[in-house]
Motif scaffolding. Structure first.
Motif, mmCIF file in Angstrom:
data_model
loop_
_atom_site.group_PDB
_atom_site.id
_atom_site.type_symbol
_atom_site.label_atom_id
_atom_site.label_comp_id
_atom_site.label_asym_id
_atom_site.label_seq_id
_atom_site.Cartn_x
_atom_site.Cartn_y
_atom_site.Cartn_z
ATOM 1 N N UNK A 124 -97.774 -24.636 -29.143
ATOM 2 C CA UNK A 124 -97.038 -25.490 -30.074
ATOM 3 C C UNK A 124 -96.932 -26.918 -29.561
ATOM 4 N N UNK A 125 -96.819 -27.081 -28.261
ATOM 5 C CA UNK A 125 -96.823 -28.439 -27.696
ATOM 6 C C UNK A 125 -98.199 -29.069 -27.891
ATOM 7 N N UNK A 126 -99.235 -28.288 -27.677
ATOM 8 C CA UNK A 126 -100.604 -28.778 -27.815
ATOM 9 C C UNK A 126 -100.931 -29.148 -29.256
ATOM 10 N N UNK A 127 -100.596 -28.285 -30.200
ATOM 11 C CA UNK A 127 -100.956 -28.509 -31.601
ATOM 12 C C UNK A 127 -99.829 -29.113 -32.431
ATOM 13 N N UNK A 128 -98.634 -29.147 -31.912
ATOM 14 C CA UNK A 128 -97.445 -29.718 -32.555
ATOM 15 C C UNK A 128 -97.252 -29.198 -33.979
ATOM 16 N N UNK A 129 -97.240 -27.871 -34.117
ATOM 17 C CA UNK A 129 -97.021 -27.254 -35.418
ATOM 18 C C UNK A 129 -95.542 -27.189 -35.784
ATOM 19 N N UNK A 130 -94.693 -26.998 -34.809
ATOM 20 C CA UNK A 130 -93.260 -26.856 -35.052
ATOM 21 C C UNK A 130 -92.502 -27.722 -34.045
ATOM 22 N N UNK A 131 -91.318 -28.125 -34.457
ATOM 23 C CA UNK A 131 -90.474 -28.858 -33.521
ATOM 24 C C UNK A 131 -89.816 -27.861 -32.573
ATOM 25 N N UNK A 132 -89.298 -28.378 -31.499
ATOM 26 C CA UNK A 132 -88.603 -27.526 -30.531
ATOM 27 C C UNK A 132 -87.366 -26.897 -31.176
ATOM 28 N N UNK A 133 -86.755 -27.616 -32.132
ATOM 29 C CA UNK A 133 -85.576 -27.081 -32.815
ATOM 30 C C UNK A 133 -85.940 -25.898 -33.708
ATOM 31 N N UNK A 134 -87.067 -25.989 -34.404
ATOM 32 C CA UNK A 134 -87.523 -24.862 -35.225
ATOM 33 C C UNK A 134 -87.790 -23.642 -34.353
ATOM 34 N N UNK A 135 -88.381 -23.877 -33.198
ATOM 35 C CA UNK A 135 -88.677 -22.768 -32.294
ATOM 36 C C UNK A 135 -87.394 -22.142 -31.763
ATOM 37 N N UNK A 136 -86.430 -22.979 -31.381
ATOM 38 C CA UNK A 136 -85.167 -22.470 -30.852
ATOM 39 C C UNK A 136 -84.397 -21.702 -31.920
ATOM 40 N N UNK A 137 -84.285 -22.274 -33.121
ATOM 41 C CA UNK A 137 -83.564 -21.595 -34.191
ATOM 42 C C UNK A 137 -84.319 -20.355 -34.662
ATOM 43 N N UNK A 138 -85.632 -20.347 -34.507
ATOM 44 C CA UNK A 138 -86.417 -19.171 -34.866
ATOM 45 C C UNK A 138 -86.082 -17.967 -34.017
ATOM 46 N N UNK A 139 -85.619 -18.201 -32.812
ATOM 47 C CA UNK A 139 -85.272 -17.106 -31.905
ATOM 48 C C UNK A 139 -83.894 -16.512 -32.192
ATOM 49 N N UNK A 140 -83.097 -17.165 -33.034
ATOM 50 C CA UNK A 140 -81.731 -16.704 -33.311
ATOM 51 C C UNK A 140 -81.683 -15.288 -33.902
ATOM 52 N N UNK A 141 -82.528 -14.924 -34.875
ATOM 53 C CA UNK A 141 -82.474 -13.537 -35.363
ATOM 54 C C UNK A 141 -82.723 -12.507 -34.257
ATOM 55 N N UNK A 142 -83.598 -12.836 -33.325
ATOM 56 C CA UNK A 142 -83.837 -11.936 -32.196
ATOM 57 C C UNK A 142 -82.617 -11.810 -31.307
ATOM 58 N N UNK A 143 -81.895 -12.910 -31.125
ATOM 59 C CA UNK A 143 -80.656 -12.869 -30.348
ATOM 60 C C UNK A 143 -79.623 -11.996 -31.047
ATOM 61 N N UNK A 144 -79.610 -12.058 -32.373
ATOM 62 C CA UNK A 144 -78.700 -11.214 -33.148
ATOM 63 C C UNK A 144 -79.045 -9.732 -32.941
ATOM 64 N N UNK A 145 -80.328 -9.402 -32.932
ATOM 65 C CA UNK A 145 -80.766 -8.017 -32.693
ATOM 66 C C UNK A 145 -80.375 -7.584 -31.275
ATOM 67 N N UNK A 146 -80.545 -8.482 -30.298
ATOM 68 C CA UNK A 146 -80.125 -8.165 -28.925
ATOM 69 C C UNK A 146 -78.627 -7.867 -28.868
ATOM 70 N N UNK A 147 -77.832 -8.677 -29.565
ATOM 71 C CA UNK A 147 -76.384 -8.459 -29.588
ATOM 72 C C UNK A 147 -76.055 -7.123 -30.252
ATOM 73 N N UNK A 148 -76.740 -6.802 -31.330
ATOM 74 C CA UNK A 148 -76.528 -5.506 -31.988
ATOM 75 C C UNK A 148 -76.908 -4.352 -31.065
ATOM 76 N N UNK A 149 -77.988 -4.526 -30.310
ATOM 77 C CA UNK A 149 -78.387 -3.499 -29.352
ATOM 78 C C UNK A 149 -77.330 -3.283 -28.290
ATOM 79 N N UNK A 150 -76.702 -4.360 -27.862
ATOM 80 C CA UNK A 150 -75.642 -4.268 -26.864
ATOM 81 C C UNK A 150 -74.409 -3.582 -27.458
ATOM 82 N N UNK A 151 -74.016 -3.994 -28.653
ATOM 83 C CA UNK A 151 -72.825 -3.439 -29.303
ATOM 84 C C UNK A 151 -73.013 -1.959 -29.628
#
Length: 138
Positions: free
Chosen positions: A40-67
């Motif tokens: 993504x840095x090489x081809x600049x398809x997404x901003x770093x913010x899009x990439x970071x916010x894209x990981x949020x659903x996965x963090x939600x799944x991790x939290x559900x796995x913990x709970x």
């Protein structure tokens, strides 16, 4: 386009692992994540913010796995974080809905056919792979 095939390959490998061992190799996920950031840095398809916010659903799944004390696999959350890095939040949410829909249909079939009980676990990443394949080749 290369990012799509890297992600598809990673999901394919993880699908096989999830079916056979009911776990995934974290090293592969980490390597694919680093490679995704580099691409993504090489081809600049997404901003770093899009990439970071894209990981949020996965963090939600991790939290559900913990709970739920492991009823939802931690590896599933890690892989959804990985897909979020590649896809961004909106496409990752669509992928998540498609994944759960496909897994739900298959689980309902197995349950009604008497092949699985309601409390039995089922691998999720093969449905993630299938859902991403549908999104990629539609």
């Amino acid at each position: 386009m290369i990012q799509s095939y890297v992600l598809l390959g990673t999901l394919g490998v993880h699908s096989i692992e999830d079916i056979r061992q009911r776990k995934i190799t974290v090293t592969i996920t980490l390597f694919s994540g680093i490679l995704g950031i580099f691409l993504h840095i090489l081809f600049q398809n997404r901003s770093i913010y899009e990439m970071m916010f894209g990981a949020v659903p996965g963090m939600f799944i991790l939290a559900l796995g913990y709970v739920t004390e492991g009823k939802i696999g931690m590896g599933d959350g890690a892989v959804f974080m990985l897909t979020g890095l590649y896809l961004g939040i909106w496409e990752n949410l669509i992928l998540m809905l498609l994944t759960f829909f496909l897994a739900g249909i298959w689980g309902l079939f197995l349950f009604t056919a008497g092949r699985k009980k309601k409390t039995e676990c089922m691998p999720l990443i093969p449905f993630l792979f299938l859902g991403y394949g549908f999104m990629l080749f539609r």
